[in-house]
Design a protein around this motif. Sequence first.
Motif, PDB file in Angstrom:
ATOM      1  N   PHE A 190       1.005  -1.318   0.422  1.00 28.44           N
ATOM      2  CA  PHE A 190       0.270   0.130  -0.193  1.00 28.44           C
ATOM      3  C   PHE A 190       0.950   1.099   0.165  1.00 28.44           C
ATOM      4  N   ASP A 191       0.617   1.566  -0.270  1.00 30.18           N
ATOM      5  CA  ASP A 191       1.418   3.374  -1.145  1.00 30.18           C
ATOM      6  C   ASP A 191       0.178   4.665  -0.283  1.00 30.18           C
ATOM      7  N   CYS A 192       0.731   5.175   0.469  1.00 28.30           N
ATOM      8  CA  CYS A 192      -0.217   5.647   1.385  1.00 28.30           C
ATOM      9  C   CYS A 192      -0.345   7.404   1.343  1.00 28.30           C
ATOM     10  N   VAL A 193       0.381   6.968   0.046  1.00 28.53           N
ATOM     11  CA  VAL A 193       0.789   8.756  -0.587  1.00 28.53           C
ATOM     12  C   VAL A 193      -0.391   8.743  -1.383  1.00 28.53           C
ATOM     13  N   SER A 194      -0.040   7.891  -2.426  1.00 31.50           N
ATOM     14  CA  SER A 194      -1.121   7.853  -3.356  1.00 31.50           C
ATOM     15  C   SER A 194      -2.149   7.275  -3.739  1.00 31.50           C
ATOM     16  N   ARG A 195      -2.050   6.662  -2.628  1.00 28.74           N
ATOM     17  CA  ARG A 195      -3.140   5.685  -2.285  1.00 28.74           C
ATOM     18  C   ARG A 195      -2.933   4.112  -3.437  1.00 28.74           C
ATOM     19  N   HIS A 196      -2.671   3.966  -3.726  1.00 28.85           N
ATOM     20  CA  HIS A 196      -2.390   3.019  -5.070  1.00 28.85           C
ATOM     21  C   HIS A 196      -2.149   1.342  -4.267  1.00 28.85           C
ATOM     22  N   VAL A 197      -2.368   0.930  -4.073  1.00 25.31           N
ATOM     23  CA  VAL A 197      -1.910  -0.576  -3.874  1.00 25.31           C
ATOM     24  C   VAL A 197      -0.991  -2.094  -5.226  1.00 25.31           C
ATOM     25  N   ILE A 198       0.015  -2.599  -4.910  1.00 28.75           N
ATOM     26  CA  ILE A 198       0.126  -3.931  -5.585  1.00 28.75           C
ATOM     27  C   ILE A 198      -0.137  -4.902  -4.970  1.00 28.75           C
ATOM     28  N   GLU A 199      -1.248  -5.787  -5.376  1.00 29.60           N
ATOM     29  CA  GLU A 199      -1.193  -6.739  -5.271  1.00 29.60           C
ATOM     30  C   GLU A 199      -0.249  -8.178  -5.748  1.00 29.60           C
ATOM     31  N   LEU A 200       0.627  -8.806  -5.104  1.00 26.28           N
ATOM     32  CA  LEU A 200       1.202 -10.217  -6.175  1.00 26.28           C
ATOM     33  C   LEU A 200       0.256 -11.149  -5.218  1.00 26.28           C
ATOM     34  N   ILE A 201       0.083 -11.946  -6.869  1.00 28.96           N
ATOM     35  CA  ILE A 201      -1.108 -13.650  -5.928  1.00 28.96           C
ATOM     36  C   ILE A 201      -0.433 -14.605  -6.841  1.00 28.96           C
ATOM     37  N   GLN A 202       0.466 -15.469  -5.674  1.00 32.17           N
ATOM     38  CA  GLN A 202       1.730 -16.125  -5.611  1.00 32.17           C
ATOM     39  C   GLN A 202       0.223 -17.429  -5.687  1.00 32.17           C
ATOM     40  N   GLN A 203       1.085 -18.964  -6.645  1.00 31.44           N
ATOM     41  CA  GLN A 203       0.561 -19.778  -6.996  1.00 31.44           C
ATOM     42  C   GLN A 203       1.665 -20.947  -6.428  1.00 31.44           C
ATOM     43  N   GLU A 204       2.029 -21.942  -5.811  1.00 25.31           N
ATOM     44  CA  GLU A 204       2.898 -22.771  -5.698  1.00 25.31           C
ATOM     45  C   GLU A 204       2.558 -23.322  -6.978  1.00 25.31           C
ATOM     46  N   PRO A 205       4.672 -23.449  -7.183  1.00 27.43           N
ATOM     47  CA  PRO A 205       5.939 -23.845  -6.159  1.00 27.43           C
ATOM     48  C   PRO A 205       6.098 -22.109  -6.793  1.00 27.43           C
ATOM     49  N   MET A 206       5.481 -21.053  -6.868  1.00 22.14           N
ATOM     50  CA  MET A 206       5.808 -19.782  -7.110  1.00 22.14           C
ATOM     51  C   MET A 206       5.769 -19.109  -6.285  1.00 22.14           C
ATOM     52  N   ASP A 207       5.753 -19.561  -4.750  1.00 23.07           N
ATOM     53  CA  ASP A 207       4.845 -18.940  -3.303  1.00 23.07           C
ATOM     54  C   ASP A 207       6.214 -19.000  -2.051  1.00 23.07           C
ATOM     55  N   THR A 208       7.490 -18.338  -2.804  1.00 23.46           N
ATOM     56  CA  THR A 208       8.541 -17.968  -2.115  1.00 23.46           C
ATOM     57  C   THR A 208       8.216 -16.695  -2.236  1.00 23.46           C
ATOM     58  N   ASN A 209       8.789 -15.274  -1.439  1.00 22.81           N
ATOM     59  CA  ASN A 209       8.697 -13.636  -1.759  1.00 22.81           C
ATOM     60  C   ASN A 209      10.038 -13.490  -0.520  1.00 22.81           C
ATOM     61  N   VAL A 210      10.368 -12.560  -1.639  1.00 24.85           N
ATOM     62  CA  VAL A 210      11.085 -11.535  -1.266  1.00 24.85           C
ATOM     63  C   VAL A 210      11.011 -10.019  -1.617  1.00 24.85           C
ATOM     64  N   ILE A 211      11.519  -9.726  -0.208  1.00 24.44           N
ATOM     65  CA  ILE A 211      11.430  -7.897  -0.009  1.00 24.44           C
ATOM     66  C   ILE A 211      12.636  -7.340  -0.394  1.00 24.44           C
ATOM     67  N   TRP A 212      12.422  -6.365  -0.635  1.00 19.45           N
ATOM     68  CA  TRP A 212      13.606  -5.729  -1.381  1.00 19.45           C
ATOM     69  C   TRP A 212      13.777  -4.416  -1.242  1.00 19.45           C
ATOM     70  N   THR A 213      14.664  -3.339  -0.474  1.00 22.54           N
ATOM     71  CA  THR A 213      14.443  -1.719  -0.685  1.00 22.54           C
ATOM     72  C   THR A 213      15.869  -1.608  -0.908  1.00 22.54           C
ATOM     73  N   ASP A 214      16.058  -0.566  -1.860  1.00 24.28           N
ATOM     74  CA  ASP A 214      17.699   0.025  -2.351  1.00 24.28           C
ATOM     75  C   ASP A 214      17.080   1.224  -1.953  1.00 24.28           C
ATOM     76  N   PRO A 215      17.637   2.367  -0.680  1.00 22.30           N
ATOM     77  CA  PRO A 215      16.889   3.373  -0.648  1.00 22.30           C
ATOM     78  C   PRO A 215      18.170   4.458  -1.158  1.00 22.30           C
ATOM     79  N   PRO A 216      18.627   5.559  -1.503  1.00 20.60           N
ATOM     80  CA  PRO A 216      17.285   6.720  -2.023  1.00 20.60           C
ATOM     81  C   PRO A 216      16.171   6.106  -2.908  1.00 20.60           C
ATOM     82  N   ARG A 217      16.438   4.646  -3.768  1.00 24.64           N
ATOM     83  CA  ARG A 217      15.890   4.444  -4.317  1.00 24.64           C
ATOM     84  C   ARG A 217      14.110   4.244  -3.733  1.00 24.64           C
TER      85      ARG A 217
END
Length: 285
Positions: free
Chosen positions: A217-244
């Motif tokens: 949820f982007d609480c500024v733009s009020r947009h949401v991205i949803e990742l709908i996963q399906q086995e076996p592609m259901d391992t999830n990684v979250i990565w950020t690289d500030p200041p990007r």
Amino acid sequence: MPFSFTKKTSPYPHWEYSNTEYDSLIRIVPERGGLISEWRSEGKDLLYFDLERFLDEDKSVRGGIPILFPICGDLSESYFIGGNKHCLKQHGFARDLPWSIDLLKDKLGIRLKLVDTKDSRSCFPFFFTLLMDVYLKEKSLHLSVKIYNQGQESMPFSFGLHPYFQVSNLQKVKIDGLPEKCIDQTNMKVTNASDQIRILDKGVDFLSYPSNSVKIFDCVSRHVIELIQQEPMDTNVIWTDPPREMVCLEPWTGPRDSLVTGDRKLEIKPDEYIELFTTFKHDSF
């Protein structure tokens, strides 16, 4: 027909597939690892893309949706096939090789194709064909992947996507759908997902195994991205690289080092294939 598929030269050489009915498009650079560089849905650009870095071919891409194959992440050591030792660089080689691109016969999407090469077989000794069909649907991007083993030995692998979603402010991002615990990939220790989410603006790299979809949820733009996963592609990684100002929300089939440890390692028998699916949706809230 609301669909168009054209080759363009500006602001960089790419193919553009668009659907005017949904005011949506994707831009693809097949020569640079089959990269989906941009995704626009209902007129909103959803992906982060560092064009300046992209134009420097000596640097890895920061943005779009890089494709990870035949491993996700890195390997802690060499892996063995038939008693022979092999090495693979981080995230494998698919994101660095040229792919082919075609319009699907029904014109409802595009197909990216990668076939093994002499160079790929030097580090991954298998004959394969990888097809990725990409569909633009209403408020969503759907990807269907088929990987064929065309050799005489079982082929171990991992597959993943590394999408960069742009956000307005890393301090004002909310993420739902993650399990309570996750693995901090900077030290490989189990930690709380909520603690990682609180420091997105400091830089995070963590892995988890969600049972349902994950939402950013982007609480500024009020947009949401949803990742709908399906086995076996259901391992999830979250990565950020500030200041990007972006969050990578990555569906993988297994964790880093899978080919060495065997954890969630997939294998395809000779002359068989595996099919993988994932969907990204966007909306407002």
